[in-house]
Design a protein around this motif. Structure first.
Motif, PDB file in Angstrom:
ATOM      1  N   MET A  96       0.829  -1.203   0.000  1.00 53.02           N
ATOM      2  CA  MET A  96       0.000   0.000   0.000  1.00 53.02           C
ATOM      3  C   MET A  96       0.867   1.258   0.000  1.00 53.02           C
ATOM      4  SD  MET A  96      -3.093   1.073   2.572  1.00 53.02           S
ATOM      5  CE  MET A  96      -1.999   1.555   3.903  1.00 53.02           C
ATOM      6  N   ILE A  97       1.846   1.339   0.902  1.00 52.30           N
ATOM      7  CA  ILE A  97       2.706   2.516   0.968  1.00 52.30           C
ATOM      8  C   ILE A  97       3.532   2.645  -0.309  1.00 52.30           C
ATOM      9  CG2 ILE A  97       4.655   3.559   2.182  1.00 52.30           C
ATOM     10  CD1 ILE A  97       3.525   2.332   4.765  1.00 52.30           C
ATOM     11  N   GLY A  98       4.065   1.512  -0.797  1.00 55.76           N
ATOM     12  CA  GLY A  98       4.819   1.542  -2.038  1.00 55.76           C
ATOM     13  C   GLY A  98       3.976   2.003  -3.208  1.00 55.76           C
ATOM     14  N   GLY A  99       2.736   1.538  -3.248  1.00 57.23           N
ATOM     15  CA  GLY A  99       1.840   1.961  -4.321  1.00 57.23           C
ATOM     16  C   GLY A  99       1.521   3.440  -4.258  1.00 57.23           C
ATOM     17  N   LEU A 100       1.235   3.943  -3.071  1.00 52.25           N
ATOM     18  CA  LEU A 100       0.905   5.362  -2.928  1.00 52.25           C
ATOM     19  C   LEU A 100       2.090   6.254  -3.309  1.00 52.25           C
ATOM     20  CD1 LEU A 100      -1.116   5.273   0.424  1.00 52.25           C
ATOM     21  CD2 LEU A 100      -2.024   5.534  -1.902  1.00 52.25           C
ATOM     22  N   TYR A 101       3.285   5.844  -2.889  1.00 50.34           N
ATOM     23  CA  TYR A 101       4.476   6.634  -3.252  1.00 50.34           C
ATOM     24  C   TYR A 101       4.681   6.621  -4.765  1.00 50.34           C
ATOM     25  CZ  TYR A 101       9.249   8.295  -3.628  1.00 50.34           C
ATOM     26  OH  TYR A 101      10.371   9.009  -3.991  1.00 50.34           O
ATOM     27  N   SER A 102       4.511   5.453  -5.366  1.00 54.44           N
ATOM     28  CA  SER A 102       4.708   5.344  -6.810  1.00 54.44           C
ATOM     29  C   SER A 102       3.689   6.171  -7.580  1.00 54.44           C
ATOM     30  CB  SER A 102       4.608   3.869  -7.230  1.00 54.44           C
ATOM     31  OG  SER A 102       5.616   3.099  -6.618  1.00 54.44           O
ATOM     32  N   TYR A 103       2.423   6.096  -7.168  1.00 49.34           N
ATOM     33  CA  TYR A 103       1.397   6.936  -7.812  1.00 49.34           C
ATOM     34  C   TYR A 103       1.806   8.410  -7.747  1.00 49.34           C
ATOM     35  CZ  TYR A 103      -2.035   3.060  -7.520  1.00 49.34           C
ATOM     36  OH  TYR A 103      -2.716   1.880  -7.649  1.00 49.34           O
ATOM     37  N   ALA A 104       2.220   8.834  -6.555  1.00 46.46           N
ATOM     38  CA  ALA A 104       2.519  10.251  -6.356  1.00 46.46           C
ATOM     39  C   ALA A 104       3.684  10.709  -7.223  1.00 46.46           C
ATOM     40  CB  ALA A 104       2.827  10.515  -4.871  1.00 46.46           C
ATOM     41  N   VAL A 105       4.777   9.965  -7.193  1.00 47.81           N
ATOM     42  CA  VAL A 105       5.958  10.372  -7.955  1.00 47.81           C
ATOM     43  C   VAL A 105       5.676  10.339  -9.447  1.00 47.81           C
ATOM     44  CG1 VAL A 105       8.344   9.790  -8.508  1.00 47.81           C
ATOM     45  CG2 VAL A 105       7.563   9.684  -6.143  1.00 47.81           C
ATOM     46  N   GLU A 106       5.099   9.239  -9.919  1.00 50.09           N
ATOM     47  CA  GLU A 106       4.838   9.101 -11.363  1.00 50.09           C
ATOM     48  C   GLU A 106       3.897  10.192 -11.861  1.00 50.09           C
ATOM     49  OE1 GLU A 106       5.253   7.113 -15.112  1.00 50.09           O
ATOM     50  OE2 GLU A 106       6.277   6.717 -13.211  1.00 50.09           O
ATOM     51  N   THR A 107       2.847  10.450 -11.131  1.00 55.42           N
ATOM     52  CA  THR A 107       1.833  11.398 -11.597  1.00 55.42           C
ATOM     53  C   THR A 107       2.298  12.850 -11.438  1.00 55.42           C
ATOM     54  OG1 THR A 107       0.130   9.821 -10.927  1.00 55.42           O
ATOM     55  CG2 THR A 107      -0.576  12.082 -11.380  1.00 55.42           C
ATOM     56  N   ILE A 108       2.732  13.212 -10.241  1.00 58.50           N
ATOM     57  CA  ILE A 108       3.115  14.607  -9.981  1.00 58.50           C
ATOM     58  C   ILE A 108       4.294  15.026 -10.860  1.00 58.50           C
ATOM     59  CG2 ILE A 108       4.058  16.185  -8.247  1.00 58.50           C
ATOM     60  CD1 ILE A 108       2.462  14.598  -6.142  1.00 58.50           C
ATOM     61  N   GLN A 109       5.306  14.178 -10.951  1.00 56.64           N
ATOM     62  CA  GLN A 109       6.485  14.554 -11.721  1.00 56.64           C
ATOM     63  C   GLN A 109       6.180  14.720 -13.210  1.00 56.64           C
ATOM     64  OE1 GLN A 109       8.223  15.823  -9.499  1.00 56.64           O
ATOM     65  NE2 GLN A 109      10.199  14.757  -9.722  1.00 56.64           N
ATOM     66  N   HIS A 110       5.390  13.838 -13.781  1.00 57.15           N
ATOM     67  CA  HIS A 110       5.037  13.984 -15.199  1.00 57.15           C
ATOM     68  C   HIS A 110       4.202  15.250 -15.417  1.00 57.15           C
ATOM     69  CE1 HIS A 110       6.764  10.664 -17.368  1.00 57.15           C
ATOM     70  NE2 HIS A 110       6.304   9.778 -16.496  1.00 57.15           N
ATOM     71  N   PHE A 111       3.295  15.550 -14.507  1.00 56.87           N
ATOM     72  CA  PHE A 111       2.499  16.781 -14.643  1.00 56.87           C
ATOM     73  C   PHE A 111       3.382  18.021 -14.476  1.00 56.87           C
ATOM     74  CE2 PHE A 111      -1.487  14.371 -14.309  1.00 56.87           C
ATOM     75  CZ  PHE A 111      -2.314  15.127 -15.111  1.00 56.87           C
ATOM     76  N   ARG A 112       4.483  17.899 -13.760  1.00 60.03           N
ATOM     77  CA  ARG A 112       5.429  19.001 -13.619  1.00 60.03           C
ATOM     78  C   ARG A 112       6.385  19.100 -14.807  1.00 60.03           C
ATOM     79  NH1 ARG A 112       9.101  18.286  -9.461  1.00 60.03           N
ATOM     80  NH2 ARG A 112       9.630  20.478  -9.687  1.00 60.03           N
ATOM     81  N   SER A 127      15.950  14.333  -8.314  1.00 63.06           N
ATOM     82  CA  SER A 127      16.818  13.164  -8.470  1.00 63.06           C
ATOM     83  C   SER A 127      16.671  12.221  -7.284  1.00 63.06           C
ATOM     84  CB  SER A 127      18.281  13.607  -8.612  1.00 63.06           C
ATOM     85  OG  SER A 127      18.473  14.379  -9.784  1.00 63.06           O
ATOM     86  N   ILE A 128      16.558  12.772  -6.077  1.00 65.48           N
ATOM     87  CA  ILE A 128      16.375  11.938  -4.886  1.00 65.48           C
ATOM     88  C   ILE A 128      15.063  11.173  -4.962  1.00 65.48           C
ATOM     89  CG2 ILE A 128      15.991  12.001  -2.387  1.00 65.48           C
ATOM     90  CD1 ILE A 128      17.962  14.341  -2.275  1.00 65.48           C
ATOM     91  N   PHE A 129      14.000  11.872  -5.386  1.00 64.18           N
ATOM     92  CA  PHE A 129      12.717  11.182  -5.553  1.00 64.18           C
ATOM     93  C   PHE A 129      12.850  10.038  -6.552  1.00 64.18           C
ATOM     94  CE2 PHE A 129      10.591  15.409  -4.391  1.00 64.18           C
ATOM     95  CZ  PHE A 129      10.427  15.020  -3.081  1.00 64.18           C
ATOM     96  N   GLY A 130      13.629  10.251  -7.614  1.00 67.95           N
ATOM     97  CA  GLY A 130      13.842   9.203  -8.603  1.00 67.95           C
ATOM     98  C   GLY A 130      14.595   8.018  -8.031  1.00 67.95           C
ATOM     99  N   TYR A 131      15.639   8.283  -7.238  1.00 71.17           N
ATOM    100  CA  TYR A 131      16.397   7.203  -6.607  1.00 71.17           C
ATOM    101  C   TYR A 131      15.508   6.410  -5.638  1.00 71.17           C
ATOM    102  CZ  TYR A 131      20.554   9.609  -8.392  1.00 71.17           C
ATOM    103  OH  TYR A 131      21.488  10.191  -9.195  1.00 71.17           O
ATOM    104  N   LEU A 132      14.688   7.142  -4.881  1.00 75.09           N
ATOM    105  CA  LEU A 132      13.767   6.460  -3.964  1.00 75.09           C
ATOM    106  C   LEU A 132      12.739   5.639  -4.730  1.00 75.09           C
ATOM    107  CD1 LEU A 132      13.147   9.255  -1.304  1.00 75.09           C
ATOM    108  CD2 LEU A 132      14.532   7.178  -1.056  1.00 75.09           C
ATOM    109  N   PHE A 133      12.359   6.127  -5.912  1.00 72.84           N
ATOM    110  CA  PHE A 133      11.436   5.397  -6.771  1.00 72.84           C
ATOM    111  C   PHE A 133      12.049   4.048  -7.156  1.00 72.84           C
ATOM    112  CE2 PHE A 133       8.317   6.295 -10.526  1.00 72.84           C
ATOM    113  CZ  PHE A 133       7.514   5.265 -10.074  1.00 72.84           C
ATOM    114  N   GLY A 134      13.327   4.074  -7.545  1.00 78.80           N
ATOM    115  CA  GLY A 134      14.015   2.837  -7.879  1.00 78.80           C
ATOM    116  C   GLY A 134      14.149   1.917  -6.673  1.00 78.80           C
TER     117      GLY A 134
END
Length: 305
Positions: A96-112, A127-134
């Protein structure tokens, strides 16, 4: 006291036999992916998919939808893992936490307008958000492997053997999909060679979590002969697994799956074999139920059936 204990044990056993039982939070997390995909699709329809300098909302749409399907699949099979309540809670919160983080990073960053994984124009924070995504992707891989282990253990009772057989095959395909994901992370791209696209391997491999348990669920509901049902599940699931391996080979050679050559053609044949067994399973279910209403066929009663 013994009566209360026996009732509690039976209740836990019941929850461990029904798809989605006790996984409301995971279900809501999975559905959130569909909601985000729908919002993104609406925005694309009005404004287009490109967001300068790096954003691509088509990627956000497909990612959110795919992750939503994956989390819903985990929610469905988690009650069949025969894990105790603590382990189930751990799996639930990690996904659940992994999914919520992934939704947030993928969606917010692309909209930005920022590539959420490999930005070349973002800030240090991006870049840090990207590393955490990985890192989060690696955590999901590890916990999916840990979740798979109980399904392959021989020392635990299996409440629904036909369904679990399909789940076992699905996890094999999922591991190949994870290999494709790690390949993309290591190469920082979905493309390989002249025309290979790892996203085909990655996506189709994960869809095994829906397609292969489906065979077991259909044949279970049809009250099929155990030996015949197992043969059908083995045959259909092996065909699907072979198709995933063929896609892996074609992609490793740097070639596209969308060409009329030997490996893509054989892959198509294997997928058609799986589809044939799925169609036969549906036919057997409809025949065994005498044309019962669709709602009754879809309702999963678990151990109470």
């Amino acid at each position: 006291m013994n009566f209360i204990f026996e009732n509690n044990r039976n209740a836990a056993k019941e929850l461990n036999g029904r798809l989605f039982a006790g996984e409301r939070l995971l279900i809501m997390t999975g559905l959130l992916g569909f909601a985000l995909a729908a919002i993104t699709a609406l925005y694309i329809g009005l404004n287009g998919a490109a967001v300068l300098p790096e954003g691509n909302l088509e990627s956000a749409f497909s990612f959110n939808a795919a992750l939503g399907v994956f989390i819903l699949s985990i929610a469905a099979i988690l009650p069949l893992s025969v894990c105790d309540s603590r382990k189930r809670a751990l799996f639930r919160w990690v996904f659940m936490i992994g999914g919520l983080y992934s939704y947030a990073v993928e969606t917010i960053q692309h909209f930005r307008g920022i590539n959420p994984r490999y930005t070349k124009v973002g800030t240090i924070a991006d870049s840090i958000f990207g590393y955490l995504f990985g890192l989060e992707s690696l955590v999901i891989i590890v916990f999916t492997v840990l979740l798979a282990i109980p399904f392959f253990r021989k020392d635990r009772p299996v409440a629904r053997p036909l369904l679990v057989l399909g789940i076992r095959y699905a996890f094999v395909s999922t591991m190949v999909a994870f290999a494709g994901g790690l390949w993309m992370i290591a190469g920082m791209s979905r493309y390989t060679g002249d025309a290979g696209n790892l996203i085909v391997l990655h996506g189709l491999g994960f869809h095994a979590l829906q397609t292969l348990p489906l065979l077991g669920w259909l044949l279970e509901r049809a009250s099929s002969d155990g030996k015949i049902a197992r043969r059908w599940i083995h045959a259909g699931s092996l065909a699907w697994t072979i198709s995933i391996l063929l896609i892996f080979i074609q992609t490793a050679l740097g070639q596209t799956m969308f060409e009329l050559t030997a490996l893509p053609a054989l892959t198509g044949v294997m997928l058609l074999v799986w589809l044939a067994f799925a169609a036969l399973s549906v036919r057997r279910l409809l025949k065994s139920t005498g044309g019962a209403p669709l709602f009754n066929l879809l309702k999963d009663r678990g151990l109470s059936r």
